[in-house]
Design a protein around this motif. Structure first.
Motif, short mmCIF file in Angstrom:
data_model
loop_
_atom_site.label_atom_id
_atom_site.label_comp_id
_atom_site.label_asym_id
_atom_site.label_seq_id
_atom_site.Cartn_x
_atom_site.Cartn_y
_atom_site.Cartn_z
N PRO A 166 0.82 -1.23 0.00
CA PRO A 166 0.00 0.00 0.00
C PRO A 166 0.84 1.27 0.00
O PRO A 166 0.50 2.25 -0.66
CB PRO A 166 -0.82 -0.12 1.30
N GLY A 167 1.94 1.25 0.73
CA GLY A 167 2.82 2.42 0.75
C GLY A 167 3.43 2.70 -0.61
O GLY A 167 3.52 3.85 -1.05
N LEU A 168 3.87 1.62 -1.27
CA LEU A 168 4.45 1.76 -2.62
C LEU A 168 3.40 2.25 -3.61
O LEU A 168 3.68 3.12 -4.45
CB LEU A 168 5.00 0.40 -3.07
N LEU A 169 2.19 1.75 -3.47
CA LEU A 169 1.09 2.16 -4.35
C LEU A 169 0.78 3.65 -4.19
O LEU A 169 0.62 4.38 -5.18
CB LEU A 169 -0.15 1.32 -4.04
N LEU A 170 0.71 4.12 -2.95
CA LEU A 170 0.46 5.54 -2.69
C LEU A 170 1.58 6.42 -3.24
O LEU A 170 1.32 7.51 -3.77
CB LEU A 170 0.31 5.77 -1.18
N THR A 171 2.81 5.95 -3.11
CA THR A 171 3.95 6.71 -3.63
C THR A 171 3.88 6.86 -5.14
O THR A 171 4.09 7.95 -5.69
CB THR A 171 5.27 6.02 -3.23
N ILE A 172 3.57 5.75 -5.83
CA ILE A 172 3.48 5.78 -7.30
C ILE A 172 2.34 6.70 -7.74
O ILE A 172 2.48 7.50 -8.67
CB ILE A 172 3.28 4.35 -7.85
N ILE A 366 -8.34 -1.34 1.27
CA ILE A 366 -7.72 -0.05 0.96
C ILE A 366 -7.03 -0.06 -0.39
O ILE A 366 -7.10 0.90 -1.16
CB ILE A 366 -6.73 0.35 2.07
N GLU A 367 -6.38 -1.18 -0.73
CA GLU A 367 -5.64 -1.25 -2.00
C GLU A 367 -6.54 -1.02 -3.21
O GLU A 367 -6.24 -0.18 -4.07
CB GLU A 367 -4.91 -2.59 -2.09
N PRO A 368 -7.69 -1.73 -3.34
CA PRO A 368 -8.58 -1.43 -4.48
C PRO A 368 -9.20 -0.04 -4.38
O PRO A 368 -9.47 0.59 -5.41
CB PRO A 368 -9.67 -2.51 -4.39
N ALA A 369 -9.41 0.46 -3.14
CA ALA A 369 -9.96 1.81 -2.99
C ALA A 369 -9.00 2.85 -3.56
O ALA A 369 -9.42 3.81 -4.24
CB ALA A 369 -10.24 2.11 -1.52
N ILE A 370 -7.71 2.66 -3.32
CA ILE A 370 -6.69 3.57 -3.87
C ILE A 370 -6.73 3.54 -5.39
O ILE A 370 -6.68 4.57 -6.06
CB ILE A 370 -5.29 3.19 -3.35
N LEU A 371 -6.83 2.33 -5.95
CA LEU A 371 -6.85 2.19 -7.41
C LEU A 371 -8.11 2.82 -8.01
O LEU A 371 -8.06 3.44 -9.07
CB LEU A 371 -6.78 0.70 -7.78
N ILE A 372 -9.25 2.66 -7.31
CA ILE A 372 -10.50 3.24 -7.82
C ILE A 372 -10.42 4.76 -7.82
O ILE A 372 -10.79 5.43 -8.81
CB ILE A 372 -11.70 2.75 -6.98
N VAL A 373 -9.94 5.33 -6.69
CA VAL A 373 -9.81 6.79 -6.61
C VAL A 373 -8.86 7.30 -7.67
O VAL A 373 -9.12 8.32 -8.35
CB VAL A 373 -9.35 7.21 -5.20
N MET A 374 -7.74 6.59 -7.83
CA MET A 374 -6.77 6.98 -8.84
C MET A 374 -7.39 6.93 -10.24
O MET A 374 -7.19 7.83 -11.07
CB MET A 374 -5.56 6.05 -8.77
N GLY A 375 -8.17 5.87 -10.51
CA GLY A 375 -8.81 5.74 -11.80
C GLY A 375 -9.79 6.87 -12.07
O GLY A 375 -9.83 7.43 -13.18
N VAL A 376 -10.58 7.25 -11.06
CA VAL A 376 -11.54 8.35 -11.22
C VAL A 376 -10.81 9.66 -11.52
O VAL A 376 -11.22 10.43 -12.40
CB VAL A 376 -12.41 8.49 -9.95
N VAL A 377 -9.71 9.92 -10.80
CA VAL A 377 -8.96 11.17 -10.99
C VAL A 377 -8.36 11.22 -12.40
O VAL A 377 -8.43 12.24 -13.10
CB VAL A 377 -7.84 11.29 -9.93
N VAL A 378 -7.77 10.09 -12.82
CA VAL A 378 -7.15 10.04 -14.15
C VAL A 378 -8.20 10.21 -15.25
O VAL A 378 -7.97 10.94 -16.23
CB VAL A 378 -6.37 8.72 -14.33
N VAL A 379 -9.34 9.55 -15.09
CA VAL A 379 -10.41 9.68 -16.10
C VAL A 379 -10.90 11.12 -16.17
O VAL A 379 -11.11 11.66 -17.27
CB VAL A 379 -11.58 8.72 -15.76
N PHE A 380 -11.06 11.78 -15.03
CA PHE A 380 -11.49 13.17 -15.01
C PHE A 380 -10.47 14.07 -15.72
O PHE A 380 -10.84 14.94 -16.52
CB PHE A 380 -11.66 13.64 -13.56
N ILE A 381 -9.20 13.83 -15.45
CA ILE A 381 -8.15 14.64 -16.09
C ILE A 381 -8.15 14.42 -17.61
O ILE A 381 -8.08 15.38 -18.40
CB ILE A 381 -6.77 14.29 -15.50
N LEU A 382 -8.25 13.15 -18.03
CA LEU A 382 -8.23 12.85 -19.47
C LEU A 382 -9.43 13.45 -20.18
O LEU A 382 -9.31 14.01 -21.28
CB LEU A 382 -8.17 11.34 -19.68
#
Length: 401
Positions: A166-172, A366-382
């Motif tokens: 999880p720490g590595l995922l948040l850093t990336i 938490i791990e899939p939650a991080i990925l979901i939030v990241m996906g939503v942010v990236v989709v919004f930006i794109l």
């Protein structure tokens, strides 16, 4: 205890400079002079308030104690064992501490008081040594302490390993967002400025934020650094430690996990001290100072008052409202059957397993939650970045029709 830099020479004329701890410079000078050294100078070492907050690293400290126990079992005297082990330490800081311990023992101090004079040495260790010296079972109490630390170290490593991904995922994720807002989005801003077309509101907002981030990235980084330093310094104060612990305990999901971990640590520490022959009240006082949680520590200190008044341990801890009911019920059974140390060990094992299970379950969510939030942010930006291009394409297609 304060730290001092002492420059001295031994009986062979070898000049050396060491970092040692003592109450005063005169006390340190006198100690080495009586041990046969020629002292050139003693200077206070600069640091936070002149006092070192540096803690002894658990793994090398455990290895030292294993080697120390082996040498004592083989019949070597304590002083000779200390001097031998001091020479093979890789850490200069720990080596200087062991050298100081050896010098104190050489001048007649007990082993427990010599270690107690060192900064960062666990209070449980010095108390365990004291119990061993008083009972004449130094080897036995060292064995118990090493066993306790082995279990604690193994458990900590498991917890650390479970937090790595999880720490590595948040850093990336953080690095990717910084890259997009400081490099990618400003490039799109330049492109749309050259085109001069009217942009949607969400695109304008995103491009403005990207430009602001690019121009102020150094100020943002500096602000984050200043805030981090201020919070770190605050966390070193008495009020700061209370605040940090209160935040930990009140955190959703992880607050209960942290509390259970501290109860497990307290139970195992108390069990080890009682098994070593220490009375209940001194064992409770040492256990209270050995755990990180201020809330649990204060609860134990409150419980000590009740124990001194004649109440049993289970009721004293239960009345604080901090300890889980299951823990106090198991402790009550241990008191009634006369097997309190063994029952405390069972409490520790139960809550350690509970912590490991709860932490694994929390991280799996938490791990899939991080990925979901990241996906939503990236989709919004794109969508925000490419919406003007899609709009231009549809307009061009309509004009050709």
């Amino acid at each position: 205890m304060a730290e001092f830099v002492i420059k001295l020479a031994d009986e062979r004329g070898r000049v050396m400079e060491q970092v040692q701890t003592a109450s005063t410079a005169d006390e340190l000078r006198a100690r080495f002079s009586h041990a046969g050294y020629h002292v050139f100078s003693v200077k206070a070492r600069s640091g936070l308030g002149g006092v070192s907050r540096r803690k002894v690293k658990l793994e090398p400290f455990l290895i030292f104690n294993q080697q120390f126990l082996t040498l004592i079992r083989a019949g070597l005297p304590i002083l000779g064992s200390l001097q031998m082990l001091t020479k093979i330490q890789k850490s200069a800081y720990f080596q200087s501490q062991l050298d100081d311990v050896a010098n104190r023992v050489k001048t007649g101090e007990s082993l427990s008081s010599a270690f107690e004079a060192q900064t960062g040495v666990p209070i449980m260790y010095t108390t365990t040594l004291l119990a061993g010296e008083r009972s004449g079972n130094l080897q036995e109490v060292l064995e118990r302490y090493i066993g306790f630390q082995r279990v604690s170290l193994t458990f900590r490593k498991k917890l650390t390993a479970s937090l790595i991904y999880p720490g590595l995922l948040l850093t990336i994720v953080s690095a990717l967002l910084v890259f997009m807002f400081t490099v990618v989005i400003p490039q799109f801003a330049e492109l749309y400025d050259q085109m001069g077309s009217k942009l949607p509101a969400m695109t304008l907002g995103l491009l403005s934020f990207g430009k602001w981030t690019q121009h102020n990235i150094l100020w943002i980084a500096l602000s984050v650094l200043i805030v981090a330093v201020v919070l770190w310094r605050f966390s070193l104060t008495e009020r700061g430690r209370d605040t940090v612990d209160a935040v930990r305990v009140k955190m959703p999901i992880f607050g209960k996990i942290w509390l259970k971990y501290q109860v497990a640590l307290f139970s195992r520490t108390l069990s080890t001290l009682l098994t070593g022959g220490l009375p209940l009240v001194p064992s409770l006082e040492t256990a209270a100072r050995s755990i990180s949680s201020r809330r649990v520590s204060k609860a134990v200190t409150t419980g000590i008052v009740s124990v001194r008044e004649g109440k049993n341990l289970a009721d004293s801890l239960s009345n604080t409202g901090v300890f889980p009911s299951l823990a106090t019920e198991m402790i009550s059974v241990g008191e009634q059957t006369g097997a309190l140390p063994q029952m405390l060990n069972s409490v520790a094992e139960f809550f350690e397993e509970d912590v490991a299970t709860a932490l694994t379950a929390a991280l799996s969510l938490i791990e899939p939650a991080i990925l979901i939030v990241m996906g939503v942010v990236v989709v919004f930006i794109l969508i925000s970045l490419y919406l003007p291009i899609f709009s231009l394409g549809s307009v061009a297609g309509g004009g050709q029709g």
